[in-house]
Design an enzyme around this catalytic site. Structure first.
Site, PDB file in Angstrom:
ATOM      1  N   GLU A   1      10.453   7.659 -17.305  1.00 37.66           N
ATOM      2  CA  GLU A   1       9.393   8.021 -17.505  1.00 37.66           C
ATOM      3  C   GLU A   1       8.674   7.847 -18.812  1.00 37.66           C
ATOM      4  OE1 GLU A   1       9.287  12.479 -16.491  1.00 37.66           O
ATOM      5  OE2 GLU A   1       9.681  11.600 -14.451  1.00 37.66           O
TER       6      GLU A   1
ATOM      7  N   SER B   1      16.047  20.685 -16.517  1.00 40.26           N
ATOM      8  CA  SER B   1      14.932  21.320 -16.354  1.00 40.26           C
ATOM      9  C   SER B   1      15.837  22.743 -17.255  1.00 40.26           C
ATOM     10  CB  SER B   1      14.441  21.532 -15.590  1.00 40.26           C
ATOM     11  OG  SER B   1      13.535  22.764 -15.398  1.00 40.26           O
TER      12      SER B   1
ATOM     13  N   HIS C   1       0.565  -1.101   0.245  1.00 40.78           N
ATOM     14  CA  HIS C   1      -0.136   0.171  -0.440  1.00 40.78           C
ATOM     15  C   HIS C   1       1.237   1.283  -0.147  1.00 40.78           C
ATOM     16  CE1 HIS C   1      -3.331  -2.960   0.893  1.00 40.78           C
ATOM     17  NE2 HIS C   1      -2.665  -2.733   1.604  1.00 40.78           N
TER      18      HIS C   1
ATOM     19  N   LYS D   1      17.800  20.255 -10.888  1.00 36.68           N
ATOM     20  CA  LYS D   1      16.630  19.138 -10.903  1.00 36.68           C
ATOM     21  C   LYS D   1      18.129  18.331 -12.012  1.00 36.68           C
ATOM     22  CE  LYS D   1      13.043  18.372 -11.305  1.00 36.68           C
ATOM     23  NZ  LYS D   1      12.108  18.948 -11.860  1.00 36.68           N
TER      24      LYS D   1
END
Length: 457
Positions: free
Chosen positions: A290, A277, A156, A283
């Site tokens: 992704e 970024s 969970h 970043k």
């Protein structure tokens, strides 16, 4: 331009109609398979005395010339010739003269295109299986390094029990093993020749389908001509297997993305598989993970697209079936890009063992160890669960973890608790003790690794 099939027609289609119906923009990917199938077909025609040897030799020479040009990227295709089959036939006739028109004796574009796709998928699935094994070897390499690296295990997305990080990684090895086995199993249904079944009913020429299948390296032939030209189950099976494979990659990608975050800091991906970024200089984004996660959706779409295309088709071939190729090509391209990307990410990622150690020592994932400890001393497990839960609540109120509670507080909850409890509550001890078959115990993870190495050679 006169169509190769145009004898019965009095009018020619306008260019925009030709463009709508043509498939050459994408089925040119089958050029080498189409030429391979044609070479086998003409060899068979010659062997069966259907074509004179002189004609067969000329056609074979022309096909070999086209093959060389195709490999060098020198062939030019025309939309007016619709597809790869008619384009190559026209190019062959241009190359060797009218005798090139004899190549199509005893076959149809229907069995020709099916043969091309069987050849194409047979080769690509074999390559995909090799890529899966490369990915599996990367997982084994990292897992073996981190057998005794302890990390919180989750259910969970809540911390559940401490586990070996190697054990966690090996979960994906076994997912990939099932994916590989499904791909291997599918080759039985891909490795079948439809060549020679004609448009839908076979042919009146005395052909030898077993010979052409042997020449193409197929293990068998379709036993029903209608089935041979209308079957796309082998593509659907590939797309289904690919969807499950991409689902596994997507789940792994999700964990890679989470582990890379500042909130987890369990791993850092190599710069090769990360991006920055345009506005935030600090970043380091896990963009390749992704992208794999995102590309999973298009693979699912390709499966459902073909299922929908086929669901209402009567036998045998219908033009709708031209829609079987783009999704197949796209899925092959996606898998053959995603698997090496993932292999590289896993081989080169840096595992932050300090963050993992800090995390596993700053939670209640060892609570089950206390409950098991009490159960092993004779307390019913449900009662042990209740006692442990109340101790966890006490810790939360005081800002402690279980290992920080004084012994007197633990014994107040149960006199069965002795000072050996502190060793039991250590994450390393908790993991090591879970030595049941398939468990996270270090010995069991080494056992898994031994089995895995045998499976990938």
């Amino acid at each position: 331009m006169t169509k190769l099939w145009g004898g019965r027609f009095q009018k020619t289609a306008e260019q925009w109609v030709d463009e709508f119906g043509a498939s050459i923009s994408f089925d040119q990917k089958l050029v080498l398979e189409d030429l391979q199938g044609s070479m086998a077909h003409v060899t068979m025609l010659s062997s069966c005395k259907i074509l004179p040897q002189q004609d067969a030799d000329l056609i074979l020479s022309g096909l070999q010339t086209l093959q060389q040009k195709a490999e060098n990227g020198e062939l030019e295709y025309s939309v007016s010739n619709e597809d790869i089959h008619l384009n190559l036939e026209k190019l062959l006739i241009d190359e060797i003269g009218p005798v090139g028109g004899k190549l199509h004796t005893g076959r149809s574009r229907n069995d020709q295109v099916a043969t091309d796709m069987h050849l194409y998928l047979k080769n690509r699935v074999t390559e995909i299986i090799e890529l899966i094994e490369g990915f599996q070897s990367a997982i084994v390499e990292q897992a073996e390094t981190h057998v005794e690296t302890v990390v919180p295990g989750y259910t969970h997305l809540q911390r559940a029990q401490p586990i070996s990080f190697g054990h966690h990684l090996m979960t994906y090895f076994w997912m990939l093993q099932r994916d590989k086995e499904r791909m291997q199993e599918s080759l039985k249904r891909i490795d079948v020749s439809p060549l020679g079944t004609g448009a839908m009913s076979g042919t009146s020429f005395p052909i030898d389908r077993e010979l052409s299948a042997e020449l193409l390296g197929f293990s068998g032939v379709y036993q029903n001509s209608l089935d041979a030209v209308s079957d796309r189950d082998f593509i659907l099976e590939f797309l289904s297997n690919a969807s499950m494979l991409m689902m596994h990659l997507s789940r792994f990608a999700e964990e890679i993305i989470l582990w890379s975050s500042e909130e987890f800091r369990f791993i850092e991906l190599d710069d090769t598989f990360s991006t920055g970024s345009s506005i935030m200089p600090q970043k380091k984004n896990p963009d390749m993970a992704e992208l794999v996660r995102g590309k999973t959706g298009r693979v699912y779409g390709n499966l459902f697209g073909l299922l929908t295309t086929l669901k209402g088709l009567p036998l045998a071939y219908n033009k709708d079936m031209q829609e079987d190729k783009e999704g197949m090509f796209d899925t092959v391209h996606t898998l053959m890009g995603s698997l090496p990307i993932f292999e590289g990410m896993i081989r080169t990622m840096n595992v932050n063992t300090a963050s993992m150690e800090k995390a596993v020592n700053s939670d209640f994932s060892n609570a089950t160890e206390l409950a098991d400890y009490l159960a092993a001393k004779g307390m019913p497990f449900r009662e042990a669960h209740d006692v442990t839960g109340k101790l966890v609540f006490t810790c939360i109120q005081r800002g402690y973890y279980l290992k920080d509670l004084p012994l007197e507080d633990l014994q107040a909850a149960s006199p069965l608790i002795e000072d050996d409890i502190y060793e039991t509550l250590l994450p390393q001890t908790a993991v090591k003790r879970r030595n049941s078959l398939g468990g996270t115990g270090f010995d069991q993870v080494h056992h898994q690794l031994g089995l895995a190495k045998k499976l990938i050679g």
